[in-house]
Write a protein that holds these residues in place. Sequence first.
Motif, PDB file in Angstrom:
ATOM      1  N   GLY A  19      57.782 -44.351 -11.432  1.00 17.72           N
ATOM      2  CA  GLY A  19      56.666 -45.277 -11.272  1.00 17.72           C
ATOM      3  C   GLY A  19      56.749 -46.058  -9.973  1.00 17.72           C
ATOM      4  N   GLY A  20      55.655 -46.073  -9.206  1.00 21.35           N
ATOM      5  CA  GLY A  20      55.600 -46.865  -7.984  1.00 21.35           C
ATOM      6  C   GLY A  20      56.179 -46.212  -6.758  1.00 21.35           C
ATOM      7  N   MET A  21      56.645 -44.945  -6.850  1.00 16.69           N
ATOM      8  CA  MET A  21      57.168 -44.259  -5.668  1.00 16.69           C
ATOM      9  C   MET A  21      56.009 -43.642  -4.902  1.00 16.69           C
ATOM     10  N   ASP A  22      55.697 -44.202  -3.743  1.00 14.88           N
ATOM     11  CA  ASP A  22      54.471 -43.849  -3.024  1.00 14.88           C
ATOM     12  C   ASP A  22      54.343 -42.358  -2.760  1.00 14.88           C
ATOM     13  N   GLN A  23      55.434 -41.688  -2.389  1.00  9.80           N
ATOM     14  CA  GLN A  23      55.356 -40.275  -2.026  1.00  9.80           C
ATOM     15  C   GLN A  23      55.051 -39.380  -3.212  1.00  9.80           C
ATOM     16  N   LEU A  24      55.135 -39.913  -4.426  1.00 13.34           N
ATOM     17  CA  LEU A  24      54.899 -39.117  -5.626  1.00 13.34           C
ATOM     18  C   LEU A  24      53.665 -39.563  -6.399  1.00 13.34           C
ATOM     19  N   GLU A  25      52.872 -40.454  -5.818  1.00 15.41           N
ATOM     20  CA  GLU A  25      51.800 -41.074  -6.589  1.00 15.41           C
ATOM     21  C   GLU A  25      50.477 -40.325  -6.559  1.00 15.41           C
ATOM     22  N   GLY A  26      50.071 -39.734  -5.446  1.00 18.31           N
ATOM     23  CA  GLY A  26      48.700 -39.257  -5.347  1.00 18.31           C
ATOM     24  C   GLY A  26      47.770 -40.416  -5.035  1.00 18.31           C
ATOM     25  N   SER A  27      46.446 -40.170  -5.118  1.00 21.53           N
ATOM     26  CA  SER A  27      45.518 -41.181  -4.617  1.00 21.53           C
ATOM     27  C   SER A  27      44.416 -41.602  -5.584  1.00 21.53           C
TER      28      SER A  27
ATOM     29  N   LEU B 255      65.028 -30.031  -2.717  1.00 21.17           N
ATOM     30  CA  LEU B 255      63.689 -29.971  -3.297  1.00 21.17           C
ATOM     31  C   LEU B 255      63.766 -29.859  -4.816  1.00 21.17           C
ATOM     32  N   TRP B 256      64.683 -29.051  -5.310  1.00 23.65           N
ATOM     33  CA  TRP B 256      64.867 -28.933  -6.761  1.00 23.65           C
ATOM     34  C   TRP B 256      65.291 -30.282  -7.350  1.00 23.65           C
ATOM     35  N   ALA B 257      66.120 -31.010  -6.626  1.00 25.31           N
ATOM     36  CA  ALA B 257      66.526 -32.338  -7.102  1.00 25.31           C
ATOM     37  C   ALA B 257      65.351 -33.298  -7.122  1.00 25.31           C
ATOM     38  N   ARG B 258      64.458 -33.210  -6.129  1.00 24.96           N
ATOM     39  CA  ARG B 258      63.310 -34.110  -6.078  1.00 24.96           C
ATOM     40  C   ARG B 258      62.341 -33.858  -7.228  1.00 24.96           C
ATOM     41  N   ALA B 259      62.342 -32.650  -7.764  1.00 22.15           N
ATOM     42  CA  ALA B 259      61.473 -32.325  -8.896  1.00 22.15           C
ATOM     43  C   ALA B 259      62.170 -32.520 -10.242  1.00 22.15           C
ATOM     44  N   SER B 260      63.344 -33.118 -10.233  1.00 26.27           N
ATOM     45  CA  SER B 260      64.148 -33.300 -11.444  1.00 26.27           C
ATOM     46  C   SER B 260      64.129 -34.757 -11.883  1.00 26.27           C
ATOM     47  N   PRO B 261      63.657 -35.057 -13.076  1.00 29.55           N
ATOM     48  CA  PRO B 261      63.606 -36.455 -13.537  1.00 29.55           C
ATOM     49  C   PRO B 261      64.955 -37.153 -13.522  1.00 29.55           C
ATOM     50  N   ILE B 262      66.022 -36.429 -13.767  1.00 29.66           N
ATOM     51  CA  ILE B 262      67.333 -37.072 -13.839  1.00 29.66           C
ATOM     52  C   ILE B 262      67.723 -37.689 -12.499  1.00 29.66           C
ATOM     53  N   SER B 263      67.141 -37.192 -11.409  1.00 30.40           N
ATOM     54  CA  SER B 263      67.457 -37.725 -10.079  1.00 30.40           C
ATOM     55  C   SER B 263      66.976 -39.152  -9.900  1.00 30.40           C
ATOM     56  N   TYR B 264      65.994 -39.587 -10.712  1.00 32.14           N
ATOM     57  CA  TYR B 264      65.343 -40.875 -10.496  1.00 32.14           C
ATOM     58  C   TYR B 264      65.693 -41.917 -11.561  1.00 32.14           C
ATOM     59  N   VAL B 265      66.589 -41.575 -12.459  1.00 25.93           N
ATOM     60  CA  VAL B 265      66.924 -42.522 -13.527  1.00 25.93           C
ATOM     61  C   VAL B 265      67.473 -43.814 -12.920  1.00 25.93           C
ATOM     62  N   SER B 266      66.943 -44.941 -13.394  1.00 26.41           N
ATOM     63  CA  SER B 266      67.365 -46.252 -12.914  1.00 26.41           C
ATOM     64  C   SER B 266      67.138 -47.262 -14.027  1.00 26.41           C
ATOM     65  N   PRO B 267      67.612 -48.474 -13.853  1.00 24.14           N
ATOM     66  CA  PRO B 267      67.355 -49.491 -14.895  1.00 24.14           C
ATOM     67  C   PRO B 267      65.879 -49.760 -15.150  1.00 24.14           C
TER      68      PRO B 267
ATOM     69  N   ARG C 195      69.702 -38.087 -21.676  1.00 25.10           N
ATOM     70  CA  ARG C 195      69.963 -39.257 -22.527  1.00 25.10           C
ATOM     71  C   ARG C 195      71.146 -40.051 -22.000  1.00 25.10           C
ATOM     72  N   ASP C 196      72.238 -39.367 -21.658  1.00 23.64           N
ATOM     73  CA  ASP C 196      73.441 -40.063 -21.198  1.00 23.64           C
ATOM     74  C   ASP C 196      73.172 -40.812 -19.897  1.00 23.64           C
ATOM     75  N   ALA C 197      72.404 -40.188 -18.989  1.00 23.25           N
ATOM     76  CA  ALA C 197      72.088 -40.852 -17.722  1.00 23.25           C
ATOM     77  C   ALA C 197      71.259 -42.110 -17.957  1.00 23.25           C
ATOM     78  N   LEU C 198      70.299 -42.027 -18.861  1.00 24.02           N
ATOM     79  CA  LEU C 198      69.474 -43.189 -19.175  1.00 24.02           C
ATOM     80  C   LEU C 198      70.309 -44.306 -19.796  1.00 24.02           C
ATOM     81  N   LEU C 199      71.155 -43.959 -20.743  1.00 25.36           N
ATOM     82  CA  LEU C 199      72.000 -44.964 -21.386  1.00 25.36           C
ATOM     83  C   LEU C 199      72.948 -45.600 -20.374  1.00 25.36           C
ATOM     84  N   ASP C 200      73.500 -44.795 -19.463  1.00 24.20           N
ATOM     85  CA  ASP C 200      74.392 -45.336 -18.432  1.00 24.20           C
ATOM     86  C   ASP C 200      73.656 -46.322 -17.526  1.00 24.20           C
ATOM     87  N   ALA C 201      72.344 -46.134 -17.363  1.00 21.82           N
ATOM     88  CA  ALA C 201      71.549 -47.045 -16.532  1.00 21.82           C
ATOM     89  C   ALA C 201      71.056 -48.251 -17.319  1.00 21.82           C
TER      90      ALA C 201
END
Length: 297
Positions: A157-165, A215-227, A252-258
């Motif tokens: 959410g809020g990442m300009d390069q991934l938002e569209g218009s 590029l594969w990492a940029r399309a992976s949700p786990i790359s963006y997990v944050s609090p 799940r583990d990545a989300l819980l760790d965050a």
Amino acid sequence: MRRSPLYLLALFASACGPDPTKDLIGPAQDPGSRNPPYRVISSVEFSGNLKLDLYLPGEGEGPFPGLVFVHGGGWAFADRTEFLAHAAHMASNGFVGAAVEHRLSPAHAFPAALHDVKAAVRWLRAHADAYNVDPMRIGVVGGSSGGNLAALLGTTGGMDQLEGSDNAEYSSAVQAVAAFGAPTDLAGIWNNGGGEWIRNVTAYVGAAYPMDPELWARASPISYVSPSSAPFLLLHGTEDIDVPFTQSQHMRDALLDAGVHAELFTAAGADHRFFNRPLWQKPALETMRDFFQRMMS
């Protein structure tokens, strides 16, 4: 041959064409009921030629929380009726559902599909008054490749390069995510050696993993997990040979760790499409409903 009520609703909705004012009453109702549990407005255009179907509660004052439903299909095929039963169930329980479509690979590579589902969230907020939606309570549901897109909505959410218009003045952030059999770490798909899914992801991102692992990492949700990620419900079959069960475990583990709320529904012995199988559909629906009621109350 006798067709199921769900089949007939989908067939009728598809025959109605683009008229967004055509209200259809859902098949679960008692025909004599004054307050059917939900109704459907089909084929509403929300971004370019892309369409969605709206599932509206049949009673209650609202404003209602909203859910965007994102179909699977390896990012390459579209069937927005895939979550018809889920959207109908949630509308019957006081949620407005929008079952959406998105541009498809390989003609449209990442992040086009993500831009489209974010546009759907913003469209729902932009039309909140018209459909009695609470714009502060929007969640997302997705299965398979749609689960990947749903999970990206919950983490980017809020990442300009991934938002569209489209409807850019509105937020695409979601307050909760339910992802069924979601590929959340695309490098893990490559490492798992799944031939069809490697082809799916390669077509979706536009390059094979060895050529562009970033590029594969940029399309992976786990790359963006944050609090700041949304709360998650991950639902997965343990015998999924397309998207390994470990994908949801690691997410799940990545989300819980965050420090993010995350739950994992384990469908023991189930395959990739378990969420529309008779054995698992009801418990998965009930788990999803309970999750969104708790997260979006």
